[in-house]
Design a protein around this motif. Sequence first.
Motif, PDB file in Angstrom:
ATOM      1  N   ALA A 103       0.831  -1.209   0.000  1.00  0.00           N
ATOM      2  CA  ALA A 103       0.000   0.000   0.000  1.00  0.00           C
ATOM      3  C   ALA A 103       0.866   1.261   0.000  1.00  0.00           C
ATOM      4  CB  ALA A 103      -0.925  -0.009   1.208  1.00  0.00           C
ATOM      5  N   GLU A 104       1.917   1.283   0.825  1.00  0.00           N
ATOM      6  CA  GLU A 104       2.768   2.471   0.929  1.00  0.00           C
ATOM      7  C   GLU A 104       3.546   2.746  -0.359  1.00  0.00           C
ATOM      8  OE1 GLU A 104       5.225   1.682   4.273  1.00  0.00           O
ATOM      9  OE2 GLU A 104       3.605   1.942   5.750  1.00  0.00           O
ATOM     10  N   ASN A 105       3.909   1.683  -1.069  1.00  0.00           N
ATOM     11  CA  ASN A 105       4.684   1.848  -2.305  1.00  0.00           C
ATOM     12  C   ASN A 105       3.811   1.862  -3.551  1.00  0.00           C
ATOM     13  OD1 ASN A 105       7.804   1.619  -1.628  1.00  0.00           O
ATOM     14  ND2 ASN A 105       6.720   0.228  -0.246  1.00  0.00           N
ATOM     15  N   HIS A 106       2.488   1.912  -3.360  1.00  0.00           N
ATOM     16  CA  HIS A 106       1.518   1.981  -4.466  1.00  0.00           C
ATOM     17  C   HIS A 106       1.723   0.856  -5.485  1.00  0.00           C
ATOM     18  CE1 HIS A 106      -0.041   5.824  -3.048  1.00  0.00           C
ATOM     19  NE2 HIS A 106       1.215   6.175  -2.825  1.00  0.00           N
ATOM     20  N   ILE A 107       1.985  -0.342  -4.968  1.00  0.00           N
ATOM     21  CA  ILE A 107       2.084  -1.525  -5.823  1.00  0.00           C
ATOM     22  C   ILE A 107       0.667  -2.008  -6.113  1.00  0.00           C
ATOM     23  CG2 ILE A 107       2.851  -3.934  -5.913  1.00  0.00           C
ATOM     24  CD1 ILE A 107       5.226  -3.135  -4.170  1.00  0.00           C
ATOM     25  N   ALA A 108       0.404  -2.342  -7.376  1.00  0.00           N
ATOM     26  CA  ALA A 108      -0.939  -2.782  -7.774  1.00  0.00           C
ATOM     27  C   ALA A 108      -1.323  -4.028  -6.982  1.00  0.00           C
ATOM     28  CB  ALA A 108      -0.977  -3.049  -9.269  1.00  0.00           C
ATOM     29  N   GLY A 109      -2.244  -3.873  -6.030  1.00  0.00           N
ATOM     30  CA  GLY A 109      -2.578  -4.954  -5.102  1.00  0.00           C
ATOM     31  C   GLY A 109      -3.162  -6.178  -5.771  1.00  0.00           C
ATOM     32  N   ALA A 110      -4.070  -5.970  -6.745  1.00  0.00           N
ATOM     33  CA  ALA A 110      -4.723  -7.106  -7.400  1.00  0.00           C
ATOM     34  C   ALA A 110      -3.699  -8.011  -8.068  1.00  0.00           C
ATOM     35  CB  ALA A 110      -5.745  -6.607  -8.422  1.00  0.00           C
ATOM     36  N   GLU A 111      -2.822  -7.388  -8.868  1.00  0.00           N
ATOM     37  CA  GLU A 111      -1.808  -8.166  -9.575  1.00  0.00           C
ATOM     38  C   GLU A 111      -0.792  -8.771  -8.607  1.00  0.00           C
ATOM     39  OE1 GLU A 111      -2.828  -5.183 -10.302  1.00  0.00           O
ATOM     40  OE2 GLU A 111      -2.994  -4.840 -12.462  1.00  0.00           O
ATOM     41  N   GLY A 151       9.686  -7.352 -10.730  1.00  0.00           N
ATOM     42  CA  GLY A 151       9.636  -6.041 -11.378  1.00  0.00           C
ATOM     43  C   GLY A 151       8.389  -5.242 -11.052  1.00  0.00           C
ATOM     44  N   MET A 152       7.742  -5.546  -9.921  1.00  0.00           N
ATOM     45  CA  MET A 152       6.478  -4.877  -9.591  1.00  0.00           C
ATOM     46  C   MET A 152       6.635  -3.386  -9.306  1.00  0.00           C
ATOM     47  SD  MET A 152       3.814  -6.733  -9.899  1.00  0.00           S
ATOM     48  CE  MET A 152       2.534  -5.947  -8.929  1.00  0.00           C
ATOM     49  N   MET A 153       7.817  -2.955  -8.878  1.00  0.00           N
ATOM     50  CA  MET A 153       8.046  -1.518  -8.656  1.00  0.00           C
ATOM     51  C   MET A 153       8.510  -0.928  -9.984  1.00  0.00           C
ATOM     52  SD  MET A 153       9.778  -1.751  -4.859  1.00  0.00           S
ATOM     53  CE  MET A 153       9.720   0.002  -4.532  1.00  0.00           C
ATOM     54  N   ARG A 154       7.539  -0.628 -10.831  1.00  0.00           N
ATOM     55  CA  ARG A 154       7.812  -0.330 -12.236  1.00  0.00           C
ATOM     56  C   ARG A 154       8.630   0.940 -12.447  1.00  0.00           C
ATOM     57  NH1 ARG A 154       1.650  -1.044 -13.956  1.00  0.00           N
ATOM     58  NH2 ARG A 154       1.480  -0.151 -11.875  1.00  0.00           N
ATOM     59  N   GLU A 161      15.515  -3.948 -13.794  1.00  0.00           N
ATOM     60  CA  GLU A 161      16.712  -4.740 -14.104  1.00  0.00           C
ATOM     61  C   GLU A 161      16.610  -6.144 -13.508  1.00  0.00           C
ATOM     62  OE1 GLU A 161      21.525  -4.720 -13.131  1.00  0.00           O
ATOM     63  OE2 GLU A 161      20.256  -3.070 -12.460  1.00  0.00           O
ATOM     64  N   ALA A 162      16.092  -6.229 -12.276  1.00  0.00           N
ATOM     65  CA  ALA A 162      15.934  -7.529 -11.621  1.00  0.00           C
ATOM     66  C   ALA A 162      15.020  -8.441 -12.421  1.00  0.00           C
ATOM     67  CB  ALA A 162      15.376  -7.334 -10.210  1.00  0.00           C
ATOM     68  N   ALA A 163      13.891  -7.897 -12.889  1.00  0.00           N
ATOM     69  CA  ALA A 163      12.925  -8.709 -13.635  1.00  0.00           C
ATOM     70  C   ALA A 163      13.521  -9.200 -14.949  1.00  0.00           C
ATOM     71  CB  ALA A 163      11.656  -7.902 -13.881  1.00  0.00           C
ATOM     72  N   ILE A 164      14.205  -8.308 -15.667  1.00  0.00           N
ATOM     73  CA  ILE A 164      14.777  -8.682 -16.968  1.00  0.00           C
ATOM     74  C   ILE A 164      15.862  -9.742 -16.807  1.00  0.00           C
ATOM     75  CG2 ILE A 164      16.163  -7.840 -18.901  1.00  0.00           C
ATOM     76  CD1 ILE A 164      13.267  -7.092 -19.143  1.00  0.00           C
ATOM     77  N   LYS A 165      16.764  -9.529 -15.840  1.00  0.00           N
ATOM     78  CA  LYS A 165      17.843 -10.505 -15.625  1.00  0.00           C
ATOM     79  C   LYS A 165      17.282 -11.867 -15.221  1.00  0.00           C
ATOM     80  CE  LYS A 165      21.820  -7.605 -14.499  1.00  0.00           C
ATOM     81  NZ  LYS A 165      22.810  -7.206 -13.490  1.00  0.00           N
ATOM     82  N   GLY A 241      17.038  -5.758  -6.342  1.00  0.00           N
ATOM     83  CA  GLY A 241      16.075  -4.943  -7.064  1.00  0.00           C
ATOM     84  C   GLY A 241      14.626  -5.253  -6.778  1.00  0.00           C
ATOM     85  N   ALA A 242      14.314  -6.472  -6.364  1.00  0.00           N
ATOM     86  CA  ALA A 242      12.922  -6.865  -6.137  1.00  0.00           C
ATOM     87  C   ALA A 242      12.372  -6.185  -4.879  1.00  0.00           C
ATOM     88  CB  ALA A 242      12.831  -8.380  -5.986  1.00  0.00           C
ATOM     89  N   PRO A 243      11.044  -5.997  -4.795  1.00  0.00           N
ATOM     90  CA  PRO A 243      10.443  -5.508  -3.540  1.00  0.00           C
ATOM     91  C   PRO A 243      10.851  -6.411  -2.376  1.00  0.00           C
ATOM     92  CG  PRO A 243       8.825  -5.521  -5.309  1.00  0.00           C
ATOM     93  CD  PRO A 243      10.041  -6.207  -5.850  1.00  0.00           C
TER      94      PRO A 243
END
Length: 345
Positions: A103-111, A151-154, A161-165, A241-243
Amino acid sequence: MSPFNLAAINFVWLPILPMVIIAVAAMVVLLVGVRVDDSESEGLGLVTLASLGVAFVFTLGIVGQNGIAFAGAISIDSFSAFFELVILIAAMFTVMMSLDYAAENHIAGAEYYALLLFSTLGMMLMATAGDLIVIFLGLETMSISVYVLAGMMRRNPKSNEAAIKYFLLGAFSTGFLLYGIALVYGATGSIKLGPIHDALASGALGSNPLLLLGIGMMVIGFGFKVAAVPFHMWTPDVYEGAPTPVTAFMAVGVKLAAFSAFVRVFLVDFESVGAHWQTVLWVVAALTMTLGNLIAVAQTNIKRMLAYSAIAHAGYLLLGMAAGVQSGPAILYYLLGYAFTNLGA
């Protein structure tokens, strides 16, 4: 006409009921979450937590049962129950850590919560798999979800970078695993773990080059997932890099799922050809323990230190596997302690 056998139906469906609950919960969270603002996603987190709790209760119902279901695709035993329970505990702790963080980092909760549930589903599928294709399906369900979670913190370049690697190296390693499965099938004539065990136990395939090449490729595939040296290159960057809750989930859940399949296939079904792969694991374990601990000393970032700690622990676990099937209970005990201490860290 045979009588209606309720007991047989219960035995077939009860083992997958926790996974069905997780899958349905993931779809419900995804659909309901479309109308929930990202800064108010705690409710979705609580629904996710409750779903995991219900699945945990139903998983307790298969403790002590033994057998196979769905023509051998699912194994029902204490081994699979152990890993399912610990994976669900790790997922619940991850959700609890995520309630405020998302919630604090505005990550899309549903996804976010739906992907957590889908990755948990893949992990549970790997833990209960009775054939190599189900292991692969569970691995892909878990991996694709975790690639996105990393890569959720777009808007964060390190998260991208974490998601791509993770995706690129993960896809590469999956190719090795799948090709290894194909070669083992070519050598033994089956993807079911039981018939593979019987074919290898006969001794006729002990030096089959097709089988040995397949086992070698599967070691590479699993080695990537457990972050063993030299297949560990992705780990520090992805963990950093990940949350933070996702880092905890990867450090514990992904490793638990990977070792559940790794241990079942190699310590049980490939035991009779252990002379061909145990030496390789000895070398990989020694490199993993040494490199993981030495490089961890020089780290100034706590998440990178956690990454190298996870690498070193993978070495300790591989050492147990290299020692043979008698070390199975010790490996499970170590994984249980590892799960709680890493989540705490």
